[in-house]
Design a protein around this motif. Structure first.
Motif, PDB file in Angstrom:
ATOM      1  N   ASP A 254      -0.614  14.168  -6.891  1.00  0.00           N
ATOM      2  CA  ASP A 254       0.445  13.356  -7.490  1.00  0.00           C
ATOM      3  C   ASP A 254       0.224  11.859  -7.260  1.00  0.00           C
ATOM      4  O   ASP A 254       1.085  11.041  -7.605  1.00  0.00           O
ATOM      5  CB  ASP A 254       1.807  13.750  -6.905  1.00  0.00           C
ATOM      6  CG  ASP A 254       2.172  15.187  -7.262  1.00  0.00           C
ATOM      7  OD1 ASP A 254       1.835  15.612  -8.393  1.00  0.00           O
ATOM      8  OD2 ASP A 254       2.764  15.869  -6.413  1.00  0.00           O
ATOM      9  N   GLY A 255      -0.917  11.512  -6.677  1.00  0.00           N
ATOM     10  CA  GLY A 255      -1.226  10.106  -6.437  1.00  0.00           C
ATOM     11  C   GLY A 255      -0.532   9.523  -5.226  1.00  0.00           C
ATOM     12  O   GLY A 255      -0.501   8.305  -5.045  1.00  0.00           O
ATOM     13  N   GLU A 256       0.012  10.370  -4.358  1.00  0.00           N
ATOM     14  CA  GLU A 256       0.699   9.901  -3.155  1.00  0.00           C
ATOM     15  C   GLU A 256      -0.280   9.816  -1.986  1.00  0.00           C
ATOM     16  O   GLU A 256      -1.200  10.633  -1.867  1.00  0.00           O
ATOM     17  CB  GLU A 256       1.842  10.856  -2.794  1.00  0.00           C
ATOM     18  CG  GLU A 256       2.900  10.974  -3.875  1.00  0.00           C
ATOM     19  CD  GLU A 256       3.865  12.106  -3.614  1.00  0.00           C
ATOM     20  OE1 GLU A 256       5.036  11.981  -4.026  1.00  0.00           O
ATOM     21  OE2 GLU A 256       3.458  13.113  -3.007  1.00  0.00           O
ATOM     22  N   LEU A 257      -0.074   8.828  -1.125  1.00  0.00           N
ATOM     23  CA  LEU A 257      -0.929   8.648   0.037  1.00  0.00           C
ATOM     24  C   LEU A 257      -0.636   9.745   1.057  1.00  0.00           C
ATOM     25  O   LEU A 257       0.477   9.875   1.545  1.00  0.00           O
ATOM     26  CB  LEU A 257      -0.690   7.277   0.663  1.00  0.00           C
ATOM     27  CG  LEU A 257      -1.537   6.946   1.891  1.00  0.00           C
ATOM     28  CD1 LEU A 257      -2.999   6.736   1.502  1.00  0.00           C
ATOM     29  CD2 LEU A 257      -1.002   5.681   2.589  1.00  0.00           C
ATOM     30  N   LEU A 289      -0.588   5.201   9.139  1.00  0.00           N
ATOM     31  CA  LEU A 289       0.370   4.111   9.316  1.00  0.00           C
ATOM     32  C   LEU A 289       0.353   3.223   8.074  1.00  0.00           C
ATOM     33  O   LEU A 289      -0.715   2.857   7.579  1.00  0.00           O
ATOM     34  CB  LEU A 289      -0.017   3.291  10.545  1.00  0.00           C
ATOM     35  CG  LEU A 289       0.984   2.268  11.068  1.00  0.00           C
ATOM     36  CD1 LEU A 289       2.238   2.953  11.582  1.00  0.00           C
ATOM     37  CD2 LEU A 289       0.339   1.453  12.182  1.00  0.00           C
ATOM     38  N   THR A 290       1.526   2.869   7.559  1.00  0.00           N
ATOM     39  CA  THR A 290       1.609   2.032   6.359  1.00  0.00           C
ATOM     40  C   THR A 290       2.583   0.880   6.576  1.00  0.00           C
ATOM     41  O   THR A 290       3.398   0.898   7.506  1.00  0.00           O
ATOM     42  CB  THR A 290       2.066   2.847   5.130  1.00  0.00           C
ATOM     43  OG1 THR A 290       3.396   3.337   5.356  1.00  0.00           O
ATOM     44  CG2 THR A 290       1.130   4.004   4.858  1.00  0.00           C
ATOM     45  N   VAL A 291       2.511  -0.102   5.681  1.00  0.00           N
ATOM     46  CA  VAL A 291       3.442  -1.229   5.660  1.00  0.00           C
ATOM     47  C   VAL A 291       3.865  -1.468   4.218  1.00  0.00           C
ATOM     48  O   VAL A 291       3.236  -0.958   3.283  1.00  0.00           O
ATOM     49  CB  VAL A 291       2.803  -2.513   6.245  1.00  0.00           C
ATOM     50  CG1 VAL A 291       2.606  -2.389   7.742  1.00  0.00           C
ATOM     51  CG2 VAL A 291       1.479  -2.823   5.556  1.00  0.00           C
ATOM     52  N   GLY A 292       4.923  -2.248   4.031  1.00  0.00           N
ATOM     53  CA  GLY A 292       5.378  -2.607   2.697  1.00  0.00           C
ATOM     54  C   GLY A 292       4.831  -3.964   2.283  1.00  0.00           C
ATOM     55  O   GLY A 292       4.512  -4.802   3.137  1.00  0.00           O
ATOM     56  N   CYS A 315       2.306   0.495   0.938  1.00  0.00           N
ATOM     57  CA  CYS A 315       3.022   1.379   0.025  1.00  0.00           C
ATOM     58  C   CYS A 315       4.413   0.815  -0.271  1.00  0.00           C
ATOM     59  O   CYS A 315       5.113   0.359   0.636  1.00  0.00           O
ATOM     60  CB  CYS A 315       3.155   2.779   0.617  1.00  0.00           C
ATOM     61  SG  CYS A 315       1.597   3.680   0.786  1.00  0.00           S
ATOM     62  N   ASP A 316       4.782   0.854  -1.520  1.00  0.00           N
ATOM     63  CA  ASP A 316       6.127   0.494  -1.961  1.00  0.00           C
ATOM     64  C   ASP A 316       6.716   1.676  -2.707  1.00  0.00           C
ATOM     65  O   ASP A 316       6.102   2.169  -3.671  1.00  0.00           O
ATOM     66  CB  ASP A 316       6.095  -0.738  -2.874  1.00  0.00           C
ATOM     67  CG  ASP A 316       5.802  -2.026  -2.104  1.00  0.00           C
ATOM     68  OD1 ASP A 316       6.024  -2.048  -0.887  1.00  0.00           O
ATOM     69  OD2 ASP A 316       5.348  -2.996  -2.735  1.00  0.00           O
ATOM     70  N   GLY A 317       7.872   2.152  -2.287  1.00  0.00           N
ATOM     71  CA  GLY A 317       8.496   3.288  -2.950  1.00  0.00           C
ATOM     72  C   GLY A 317       7.638   4.531  -2.924  1.00  0.00           C
ATOM     73  O   GLY A 317       7.662   5.330  -3.867  1.00  0.00           O
ATOM     74  N   GLY A 318       6.852   4.702  -1.866  1.00  0.00           N
ATOM     75  CA  GLY A 318       6.000   5.876  -1.737  1.00  0.00           C
ATOM     76  C   GLY A 318       4.682   5.791  -2.479  1.00  0.00           C
ATOM     77  O   GLY A 318       3.866   6.705  -2.385  1.00  0.00           O
TER      78      GLY A 318
END
Length: 335
Positions: A254-257, A289-292, A315-318
């Motif tokens: 689905d293209g999600e990390l 680990l992610t940031v916006g 990531c923004d909004g997943g």
């Protein structure tokens, strides 16, 4: 030739240190006296009037002062302009030689003078009265010329100078400076001046670097290495090499990390197996680990140090929108 007419030896280092400590103590007492003033209802009301006039000004706040008060006025001007209040410093000695022309009917003049009796301020006072320019005064003497001429006058506490001769402005200028900071911050909060606004006025230097947002430094689009979780280790290695960030994002159908695969993961993988056709999803680091993108770059660097990583995905909004490497942050001056 020295201008010091007489040098009196202190006799010991401890006396020198005590003099410095006494100076700080005297300055602290001055600031304490100013803080107490704000508890007085009348003083607070005048301060609110001062803030209201400045908030309503259509033009600029013209800040002026002579001598040491002038130096404080320059600093106050710099603080105001960098926190959302348009201000400009006008030197009293230049005012009567043409600089009064910078004052327009839309402006307000803020005059600093501890004694309230500097002769050089006279032409500015006369100009304000003649053309109806609001005059705000900041002085310590209620019966002074500045106090009498001001439309709104803030009376600072009369303080004892730290100078042993009671001559050199020391405590008095400290109190002026503290009041100026209090005024600037009050105006800043009244305007809702944010960190984003602050960065607009401070794009350069280390201060600006600490206010950078991740979106300003991150790689995006094709610059972000990414593979599907069913891609082979060889494909992931080739993508990492192309991206030159030391890692690649791993996405699901689905293209999600869903993971990250880094140079370190590759080294550990090759040690365990030579089967580069195996899926990268088996060897990735899950839920990385992610940031916006609107997070501060300084926060990203803090997370990197805390978790001992050099690459973060954004990531923004997943959805994956970028990647930021520690080198990009350090090269931008983020600390």
């Amino acid at each position: 030739m020295s201008t010091v007419s007489k040098i009196v030896p202190f006799g010991s280092g401890s006396r020198i240190v005590e003099t410095a400590r006494r100076t700080l103590s005297t300055a602290s007492q001055g600031i304490d006296a100013l803080e107490v003033q704000f508890s007085d209802r009348d003083f607070a009301a005048i301060f609110l009037r001062l803030v209201g006039v400045i908030m309503d000004v259509r033009g600029r706040l013209i800040v002026t002062g002579m001598g040491k008060s002038g130096i404080v006025a320059r600093k106050l001007t710099a603080t105001l302009t960098s926190t959302g209040t348009p201000a400009i410093f006008m030197h009293p000695a230049d005012a009567g030689h043409g600089d009064l022309g910078m004052v327009t009917p839309d402006d307000v003049v803020l005059m600093l003078s501890y004694s309230g009796e500097s002769n050089e301020l006279g032409p500015i006072i006369h100009y304000c009265k003649r053309f109806g320019i609001p005059l705000l005064g900041l002085t310590a003497r209620s019966e002074s010329t500045v106090a009498a001429a001001s439309d709104v006058c803030v009376l600072l506490p009369a303080v004892r100078e730290a100078c042993p001769n009671e001559l050199a402005p020391t405590t008095s200028t400290t109190v002026q400076m503290a009041f100026g900071d209090a005024l600037a911050i009050a105006l800043m909060e009244m305007r809702g001046f944010s960190a984003d606004d602050f960065h607009k006025f401070h794009p350069n230097g280390s201060l600006g670097a600490q206010l950078l947002k991740i979106r300003e430094l991150m790689a995006k689009g094709d610059g972000v290495p990414r593979v599907r979780e069913d891609a082979s280790l060889l494909d992931a290695t080739m993508e990492m090499t192309r991206g030159r960030l030391g890692g690649t994002a791993v996405l699901n159908q689905d293209g999600e990390l869903v993971g990250a695969f880094t140079d370190g993961d590759l080294r550990r993988t090759v040690t365990d197996t030579q089967h580069l056709t195996e899926p990268v999803g088996r060897y990735m680091t899950p839920t990385p680990l992610t940031v916006g993108s609107d997070d501060l770059a300084s926060e990203a660097l803090r997370l990197m140090h805390l978790h001992n990583v050099t690459l973060l995905f954004v990531c923004d909004g997943g959805q994956l929108v970028g990647a930021v490497h520690m080198h990009d942050l350090l090269n931008a001056g983020v600390a």
